[in-house]
Design a protein around this motif. Structure first.
Motif, short mmCIF file in Angstrom:
data_model
loop_
_atom_site.label_atom_id
_atom_site.label_comp_id
_atom_site.label_asym_id
_atom_site.label_seq_id
_atom_site.Cartn_x
_atom_site.Cartn_y
_atom_site.Cartn_z
N TYR A 33 98.54 -0.80 -22.53
CA TYR A 33 97.30 -1.08 -23.27
C TYR A 33 96.89 0.09 -24.15
O TYR A 33 96.23 -0.08 -25.17
CB TYR A 33 96.16 -1.41 -22.30
CG TYR A 33 96.28 -2.78 -21.68
CD1 TYR A 33 96.05 -3.92 -22.44
CD2 TYR A 33 96.64 -2.94 -20.34
CE1 TYR A 33 96.18 -5.18 -21.90
CE2 TYR A 33 96.76 -4.20 -19.77
CZ TYR A 33 96.54 -5.32 -20.56
OH TYR A 33 96.66 -6.57 -20.01
N ARG A 92 102.64 -1.67 -28.83
CA ARG A 92 101.70 -2.37 -27.94
C ARG A 92 101.83 -3.88 -28.06
O ARG A 92 102.05 -4.58 -27.09
CB ARG A 92 100.26 -1.95 -28.24
CG ARG A 92 99.27 -2.51 -27.22
CD ARG A 92 97.83 -2.19 -27.62
NE ARG A 92 96.87 -2.56 -26.60
CZ ARG A 92 96.42 -3.81 -26.39
NH1 ARG A 92 96.90 -4.80 -27.13
NH2 ARG A 92 95.54 -4.07 -25.45
N THR A 93 101.72 -4.39 -29.29
CA THR A 93 101.71 -5.84 -29.48
C THR A 93 103.08 -6.46 -29.24
O THR A 93 103.22 -7.43 -28.50
CB THR A 93 101.21 -6.19 -30.90
OG1 THR A 93 99.97 -5.52 -31.13
CG2 THR A 93 101.02 -7.70 -31.04
N GLN A 150 104.91 -4.28 -25.93
CA GLN A 150 104.00 -4.34 -24.78
C GLN A 150 104.28 -3.20 -23.78
O GLN A 150 104.40 -3.42 -22.57
CB GLN A 150 104.08 -5.70 -24.09
CG GLN A 150 103.65 -6.83 -25.01
CD GLN A 150 103.58 -8.18 -24.32
OE1 GLN A 150 103.76 -8.29 -23.11
NE2 GLN A 150 103.30 -9.21 -25.09
#
Length: 627
Positions: A465, A458-459, A462
């Motif tokens: 969400y 996710r971070t 990406q």
């Protein structure tokens, strides 16, 4: 509901309408003003004030510990409304009935002081909202309509509540009769029959006049077909609907009743002040013995169930995909389309007859825990036992059946095409056994993988969400899930990226030292060793163990013992066996999204074992037979 700040306050009445109600909005608003008229005439009776005042006093006096973060947040919010000295008790204070003030507030509830908001799918408006792009219109309320509301309807059937029979009178703690009861920490079986077992523990830990009565009715016919499973679901909804007015009154008296469908039957739990629980329990068991319901309520609840099944496409796709896990892997769960096919033919008579037979022939397990003595528990047990027929010969309850996924070089694939643009994929990995050691090993894998998986996919990458790894036990069979819902990547890409993370992170753990491993292990131990904050939490833990077959109520203690023996090498071995071996127990659940999955199905996924018929898939494999 109400809203207030230091400058203003409002009161909001939210009325959810059926299709019929939508055709009669003016009459419904008129009924609201009828109710206000009743309040003006009858609400100033002293007992109506004393009843909620007494309940707030009782709730404050016997308040138990709750989640620390929520409690602190509540206190911070209370500082906006109460002086610091009253910050803990302010919401529980009723210091006297000011009849003039009540009358003044009621007099403000008038049609010329009201905003009416009507929301419905077919609203046609002259304007469109800026942010949500939906039609709306604003207009003054016609004088003729106000006059319609202002004249109370005759014979409306409205009435203010009678005195609440569930408000407790006796709040004394029951004395403990002997040293054995004083020292007991887990429930013991005090009644045993061929189809009925009763466990009991008198609470000596939390010192509140509360208790729990928890009951599980189970039998194989509850889910041996989708028709029967749908009937049980409809029955549970009918029970809730029939008991709803009573339950609301009981909640005002500090009690709660929850009714749930399980894969092998139904369970219900009574929580709260113990004194009047027998009254609510008797109402519940009477309804189980005489399942009589109104046809119009049945038709409404059946339609609501069908609407929920049809409206799954309006949810974020990861939610129905999580529900797909037990559908594919646990006997007694069925697909949405199968429920919809079965629902049409089910009548109210079918529900009443099937459930009457099911309840009478069910295996019944009950747990009584709290401010009771053994004789109290036996009386409550007799009320519960009355719903089942007397059975002389020992009968074994139907087991829970969880598919034992075979170790294969390719995963099992189940496609659930949700009408949503995002691609969503869940990878589920099943442990090689259902024992406590495997549970402990997968809890540790969950501990070390959850944060880095989120951070990577996710971070850093990406993908979307909604990203997460979690421990997922199915009954007692442990497993791990890796979930990604992405607006920009295909399911094939997501699968490859999850695999890449799993392959890479083994080497990261391999390089960690012993201090790191002990820290991770301690983090899991702390969660397992955490004591229940209140009596109801303890009751839920006891009941969970009972349902899962841990009749010594020691599932946590067993996991802690297994963790204490665990080494870093055990963690690496579990990682290899569950996640890395060429042959592993893997299930993919996928919703294609706008990018589709056909190229993937024609290519890499062509050799995957595709599940097209869930029932046939489950029946083709061996299963864990669990309590």
């Amino acid at each position: 509901s109400s809203f207030s700040n230091r400058f203003a306050a409002s009161m909001d009445i939210d009325i959810k309408l059926t299709n019929a109600g939508y055709q009669h909005i003016d009459e419904i608003i008129g009924l609201f003003f009828n109710t206000v008229d009743l309040l003006c005439k009858q609400s100033l009776e002293d007992w109506r004030y004393k009843e909620p005042k007494n309940m707030l006093d009782i709730a404050f006096r016997f308040a138990e510990k709750s989640d620390g973060m929520e409690y602190v947040s509540t206190l911070a919010n209370n500082l906006q409304y109460y002086p610091a000295k009253d910050v803990m008790r302010g919401a529980a204070l009723m210091e006297g009935l000011d009849k003039q003030q009540v009358t003044a507030v009621l007099n403000k509830i008038q049609s010329n002081n009201m905003l009416v908001s009507i929301s419905a799918p077919d609203i046609q408006g002259s304007k469109r909202s800026q942010y949500y792009d939906v039609p709306y219109s604003v207009s003054h309320i016609p004088v003729a309509t106000e006059k319609t509301w202002a004249h109370p309807l005759k014979n409306s059937g409205l009435a203010l509540p009678a005195p609440n029979p569930f408000v407790p009178d006796n709040l004394k703690l029951k004395t403990v009769v002997d040293a054995t009861a004083q020292n007991a920490t887990i429930p013991r079986k005090i009644e045993a029959a061929a189809n009925f077992n009763l466990w009991f523990l008198q609470d000596t830990q939390f010192h509140v006049p509360k208790g729990s009565v928890m009951v599980y009715l189970r039998g194989g016919q509850a889910s041996d077909s989708v028709r029967h499973a749908a009937i049980v679901e409809l029955f549970v909804r009918l029970l809730r609907d029939k008991l709803n007015p009573t339950l609301y009154t009981a909640q005002l008296g500090g009690m709660d009743l929850s009714i749930e469908r399980r894969s092998r039957g139904i369970s219900f739990s009574l929580l709260g002040f113990s004194e009047k629980q027998g009254l609510l329990l008797k109402m519940m068991t009477d309804l189980l013995q005489k399942p009589v319901f109104a046809e119009e309520r049945f038709q409404l609840l059946k339609k609501q169930f069908a609407d929920e099944l049809h409206n799954v496409d309006k949810q974020a796709p990861y939610l129905p995909l999580m529900a797909d896990m037990p559908t594919v892997l646990v006997h007694g769960y069925w697909e949405r389309k199968q429920y919809l096919q079965a629902l049409d033919a089910i009548t109210l008579k079918d529900v009443q007859q099937f459930m009457l037979n099911f309840v009478q022939s069910a295996q019944l397990d009950a747990l009584v825990y709290g401010n009771y003595r053994e004789d109290d528990a036996k009386k409550l047990g007799k009320v519960v036992q009355s719903v089942v027929s007397v059975v002389q010969s020992e009968q074994k309850p139907a087991p829970s059946l969880v598919v034992n996924l075979p170790s294969m070089p390719q995963p099992v694939l189940y496609v659930d095409a949700i009408a949503h643009n995002d691609a969503t994929l869940i990878k589920y990995f099943q442990a090689s056994a259902d024992d406590v050691t495997q549970q402990a090993h997968l809890l540790m894998l969950d501990q070390v993988l959850a944060a880095p998986f989120f951070d990577s996919l996710r971070t850093e990458q990406q993908l979307g969400y909604i990203v997460g790894e979690r421990y997922l036990p199915l009954v007692r069979v442990p497993g791990l899930t890796f979930l990604v819902q992405s607006p920009s990547y295909s399911a094939a890409d997501i699968s490859a990226k999850v695999d890449a993370f799993i392959t890479h992170y083994y080497s990261v753990i391999d390089k960690k030292d012993a201090v790191w491993f002990e820290q991770q292990k301690r983090a899991v131990m702390v969660q397992l060793e955490e004591k229940p904050k209140n009596q109801s939490e303890q009751a839920e833990q006891f009941f969970s163990d009972l349902v899962l077959g841990y009749i010594n109520f020691d599932s946590r203690a067993q996991k802690i013992a297994a963790l204490q023996k665990m080494t870093k090498q055990d963690l690496l071995d579990a990682y290899k066996t569950v996640l890395l071996e060429p042959a592993k127990r893997e299930l993919l659940v996928v919703s294609p999204g706008k990018l589709g999955i056909q190229p993937w199905l024609d290519g890499e996924a062509k050799v995957y074992r595709r599940v097209n018929d869930v029932a046939a898939f489950k029946n083709s494999l061996s299963s864990y037979a669990l309590p």
